[in-house]
Design a protein around this motif. Structure first.
Motif: not given
Length: 247
Positions: A236-243
């Motif tokens: 969330x902090x780095x605006x990245x998805x979790x795969x």
């Protein structure tokens, strides 16, 4: 010998550097070929350092509380209690520098507006390249080894020989707990475009592509350390998805 006075002069000694956070940032900026490459790689290193901090805290808590909780309860949390307290400061420093060699295996540095990409054929060299870069800068051996010994779940001498990897034949597995925890955390964040996080299940699946031994090694590490507890907060902090693995 000094010919003027007959005295022997000692050769100047290289100062061994334990890098501060400012030193680490300067090293990244020195070797980054572009601002885009610096942001991608240093951000990844900071993410890994964040996970390492949490993983070290968990392991140290288990070490301290083992006698209180008892072996049966400890087994609910881990299959291996560390033999000593982990040096969190050392592990974080190693995490922040572990990928310094990736600047030397970049295919496109991103300055043309395209994503930063890496030379796939040479990428496996980034660990030994990073080790050599840090040693040339006078960085302490214990810290430089984080570069050398973090790839995948560790590259053994046997793997290097049997798979004809383009590396000097040697063992590239972690030599202490701090190196191991950095290597482990590194598996949960990718620098590929777009950068992403992966779950423990996905990390195991990715390791399986390199053989059953690799898959089992990752399973063993997950059973020891667990999935990083701050994975979702960092995503969330780095605006990245979790795969995750596909159902």
């Amino acid at each position: 010998m000094d010919g003027r006075n007959g005295l022997f002069r000692a050769a100047p000694m290289m100062v061994i550097m334990i890098p501060s956070f400012d030193d680490i940032d300067e090293l990244h900026r020195k070797f980054a070929p572009s601002q885009e490459a610096y942001e991608l790689i240093y951000r990844h290193c900071m993410i890994v350092a964040n996970m390492v901090t949490d993983l070290c805290k968990r392991q140290n808590n288990l070490f301290v509380q083992r006698d209180v909780l008892g072996d049966d309860m400890i087994k609910e949390y881990t299959t291996r209690v560390p033999s000593r307290l982990l040096n969190t400061s050392l592990a974080v420093t190693g995490a922040l520098l572990h990928d310094i060699g990736t600047y030397q295996v970049i295919d496109n540095d991103g300055s043309d507006g395209e994503p930063v990409s890496f030379d796939r054929d040479r990428y496996i060299l980034h660990g030994v390249i990073g080790y050599d870069l840090l040693k040339a800068e006078g960085v302490d051996e214990e810290i430089a080894q984080f570069c050398r010994n973090h790839t995948g779940v560790g590259l053994t001498r046997e793997m290097v020989e049997k798979q004809h990897l383009p590396l000097p034949v040697d063992d590239y597995t972690p030599k202490n707990l701090e190196q191991e925890v950095v290597m482990y955390a590194d598996n949960f964040n990718s620098k590929s475009f777009p950068p992403k996080f992966v779950t423990a299940a996905k990390a195991i699946q990715r390791c399986a592509k390199f053989g059953e031994a690799n898959e089992q090694r990752m399973r063993d590490l997950v059973s020891i350390y667990g999935e990083p507890r701050n994975l979702r907060d960092l995503a969330k902090q780095y605006n990245q998805v979790i795969v995750d693995v596909k159902a």
